[in-house]
Design a protein around this motif. Structure first.
Motif, PDB file in Angstrom:
ATOM      1  N   SER A 174       0.673  -1.288   0.039  1.00 40.76           N
ATOM      2  CA  SER A 174       0.093   0.063  -0.151  1.00 40.76           C
ATOM      3  C   SER A 174       0.912   1.301  -0.151  1.00 40.76           C
ATOM      4  O   SER A 174       1.898   1.253   0.542  1.00 40.76           O
ATOM      5  CB  SER A 174      -0.849  -0.057   1.233  1.00 40.76           C
ATOM      6  OG  SER A 174       0.033  -0.220   2.357  1.00 40.76           O
ATOM      7  N   ASP A 175       0.336   2.157  -0.492  1.00 34.40           N
ATOM      8  CA  ASP A 175       1.053   3.635  -0.793  1.00 34.40           C
ATOM      9  C   ASP A 175       0.081   4.653  -0.477  1.00 34.40           C
ATOM     10  O   ASP A 175      -0.761   5.052  -1.490  1.00 34.40           O
ATOM     11  CB  ASP A 175       1.610   3.742  -2.192  1.00 34.40           C
ATOM     12  CG  ASP A 175       2.625   4.837  -2.322  1.00 34.40           C
ATOM     13  OD1 ASP A 175       2.824   5.605  -1.286  1.00 34.40           O
ATOM     14  OD2 ASP A 175       3.014   5.297  -3.373  1.00 34.40           O
ATOM     15  N   ALA A 176      -0.109   5.103   0.802  1.00 34.41           N
ATOM     16  CA  ALA A 176      -0.924   6.029   1.204  1.00 34.41           C
ATOM     17  C   ALA A 176      -0.795   7.405   1.334  1.00 34.41           C
ATOM     18  O   ALA A 176       0.348   7.748   1.741  1.00 34.41           O
ATOM     19  CB  ALA A 176      -1.545   5.616   2.557  1.00 34.41           C
ATOM     20  N   ILE A 177      -1.394   8.407   0.982  1.00 41.04           N
ATOM     21  CA  ILE A 177      -1.154   9.751   0.571  1.00 41.04           C
ATOM     22  C   ILE A 177      -2.459  10.427   1.372  1.00 41.04           C
ATOM     23  O   ILE A 177      -3.422  10.682   0.783  1.00 41.04           O
ATOM     24  CB  ILE A 177      -0.745  10.563  -0.696  1.00 41.04           C
ATOM     25  CG1 ILE A 177       0.328   9.877  -1.255  1.00 41.04           C
ATOM     26  CG2 ILE A 177      -0.420  11.663  -0.496  1.00 41.04           C
ATOM     27  CD1 ILE A 177       0.791   9.982  -2.683  1.00 41.04           C
ATOM     28  N   LEU A 178      -2.311  10.951   2.676  1.00 38.55           N
ATOM     29  CA  LEU A 178      -3.475  11.583   3.252  1.00 38.55           C
ATOM     30  C   LEU A 178      -2.924  13.295   3.871  1.00 38.55           C
ATOM     31  O   LEU A 178      -1.931  13.193   3.952  1.00 38.55           O
ATOM     32  CB  LEU A 178      -3.951  10.951   4.517  1.00 38.55           C
ATOM     33  CG  LEU A 178      -4.324   9.256   4.324  1.00 38.55           C
ATOM     34  CD1 LEU A 178      -4.606   8.813   5.546  1.00 38.55           C
ATOM     35  CD2 LEU A 178      -5.636   9.490   3.444  1.00 38.55           C
ATOM     36  N   HIS A 179      -3.920  14.110   3.490  1.00 33.97           N
ATOM     37  CA  HIS A 179      -3.893  15.444   3.851  1.00 33.97           C
ATOM     38  C   HIS A 179      -4.907  15.756   4.961  1.00 33.97           C
ATOM     39  O   HIS A 179      -6.195  15.783   4.501  1.00 33.97           O
ATOM     40  CB  HIS A 179      -3.694  16.062   2.939  1.00 33.97           C
ATOM     41  CG  HIS A 179      -3.082  17.682   2.908  1.00 33.97           C
ATOM     42  ND1 HIS A 179      -2.096  18.046   2.416  1.00 33.97           N
ATOM     43  CD2 HIS A 179      -3.987  18.544   3.450  1.00 33.97           C
ATOM     44  CE1 HIS A 179      -1.799  19.363   2.540  1.00 33.97           C
ATOM     45  NE2 HIS A 179      -2.813  19.646   3.458  1.00 33.97           N
TER      46      HIS A 179
END
Length: 426
Positions: A174-179
């Motif tokens: 998994s490659d997660a990008i959260l803001h």
């Protein structure tokens, strides 16, 4: 940040592998972030603020696989009354999350907030952009451009309970990008709890705008026994007489880089940033903090403690910048490591840059082994070596943990640290 021949290729490959989410009010900020990312390029080891940490696994196109381990301990903060929000490998899990209604707070998902008149329109990416000067933070710009989701939290009053954002890791690739974007109106109060391993590779940005007289508290714990690779950024702006307090507990993980960038823009504001980490073996942990004093009579504290063994590496880069006119500044910075063997290392770069003449600023950094006299004292009273070492380790970390204001949260963190240390020697 200087460009090298390899940077444009690396940066363009990473951009090409991602898709900019949706339409609407965030597009302008996202497109601007892409422009800024292309101008600086993704970080390399030769960049000044990355010379102690290899960014390779955070910048390559595909994430390194990270095994998912069974975890038999009760989830952190489960015994507290809080509003729980769950992300699994960067994807919001509505069934595992609580209802997002809480008095004094408006909570929405970034992925679903599509109104052109949304309150976040003029704030999304703003603090991140400000935080790019004087030090470029390209992984944060990448996040602003390509974040797939996150929480938008507008606090208008004093919240009755904390908001707990829980991250879960179930996929090995998994490659997660959260803001996350948090705005506290004048006089508002909020506590945010974060815990969990998040994903195989995790890029998170949290922007926090603290209004006059408002108070923001954050306590987060970054997983245990997961092969995570994570880059997190906190960008905060403080108004007059406001308070910002952040504490991070980290245990294991292959590579963790935590950046914290704070601007004190209102008089009489206070910012405390603290961290405690326990690293074993193939562990690299980097805390990079930049606090700017740009108002009168403000206080900042940086307190970081790292316990390292079996070849683990800890890094601390902390700076206090006092601008002209920021008189009566009180800035304190301490970074210390406890090395449990000769194979581990601690790399520190404390900095002060001061342009005002009526200030009290200090910094210190030390690295050492277990106090042999204290260890002998405990052993002479029948305490086994492993338990005595754990007792002294917890005592060493205590100054950082004491930065947590709420007693029940301090107890929760201390209990979890003791359990982790006990499991390691077991």
């Amino acid at each position: 940040m200087a460009q090298t021949a390899e940077k444009p290729n690396l940066t363009e490959a990473r951009i090409a592998a991602l898709s900019m989410p949706g339409k609407g009010w965030s597009v302008a900020a996202r497109e601007d972030a892409v422009r800024r990312l292309r101008a600086t390029g993704l970080p390399e080891r030769r960049d000044e603020y990355w010379k102690y940490t290899r960014p390779d696994t955070l910048t390559q196109v595909a994430p390194e696989p990270a095994a998912v381990f069974e975890n038999d301990e009760a989830p952190l903060f489960d015994g507290l009354d809080r509003l729980k929000i769950v992300f699994v490998d960067g994807v919001f899990d509505a069934e595992a999350s609580d209802d997002l209604s809480l008095e004094g707070v408006r909570i929405e998902r970034l992925a679903e907030a599509d109104s052109d008149l949304h309150w976040a329109r003029d704030l999304y990416g703003t603090l991140e952009t400000n935080g790019q000067t004087p030090v470029a933070r390209p992984l944060a710009a990448l996040n602003t451009a390509f974040a797939t989701d996150g929480m938008l939290i507008h606090v208008t009053g004093v919240t009755s309970k904390p908001i707990n954002i829980v991250y879960r890791h179930e996929s090995t690739t998994s490659d997660a990008i959260l803001h996350h974007l948090i705005k506290l109106d004048a006089g508002a109060e909020l506590t945010v709890l974060e815990n969990g391993p998040a994903a195989a590779r995790f890029n998170k940005v949290m922007e926090v705008d603290v209004g006059d007289g408002a108070s923001f508290h954050q306590v987060r714990a970054q997983g245990r026994d997961h092969e995570r690779r994570a880059a997190t950024h906190i960008f905060a702006r403080l108004g007059a007489e406001s308070t910002f307090k952040s504490f991070t507990l980290t245990a294991n993980g292959v590579m963790t880089r935590n950046d914290c960038v704070i601007e004190l823009t209102g008089d009489d504001a206070s910012a405390h940033v603290a961290g405690a980490c326990v690293g074993d073996g193939a562990f690299h942990h980097d805390d990079t903090v930049f606090i700017t004093h740009d108002a009168v009579n403000c206080e900042s504290r940086q307190v970081f403690k790292k316990v390292l063994c079996n070849g683990a590496t800890g890094v601390f880069q902390g700076k206090i910048l006092v601008k002209a006119g920021a008189q009566k500044t009180d800035g304190y910075q301490i970074s210390q490591s406890l090395l449990l063997d000769e194979d581990s290392q601690f790399l520190a770069k404390p900095e002060l840059e001061i342009y005002a003449d009526d200030v009290a600023c200090s910094h210190g950094s030390t690295s050492g082994a277990i106090d042999e006299d204290a260890l002998f004292y405990l052993r002479s009273r029948g305490v086994p070596l492993a338990e005595a070492t754990d007792m002294l380790t917890l005592s060493f970390l205590a100054e950082a943990v004491e930065e947590i204001e709420a007693e029940n949260l301090r107890e929760e963190i201390n209990t979890r640290m003791a359990a982790w240390l006990g499991r390691r020697r077991g």
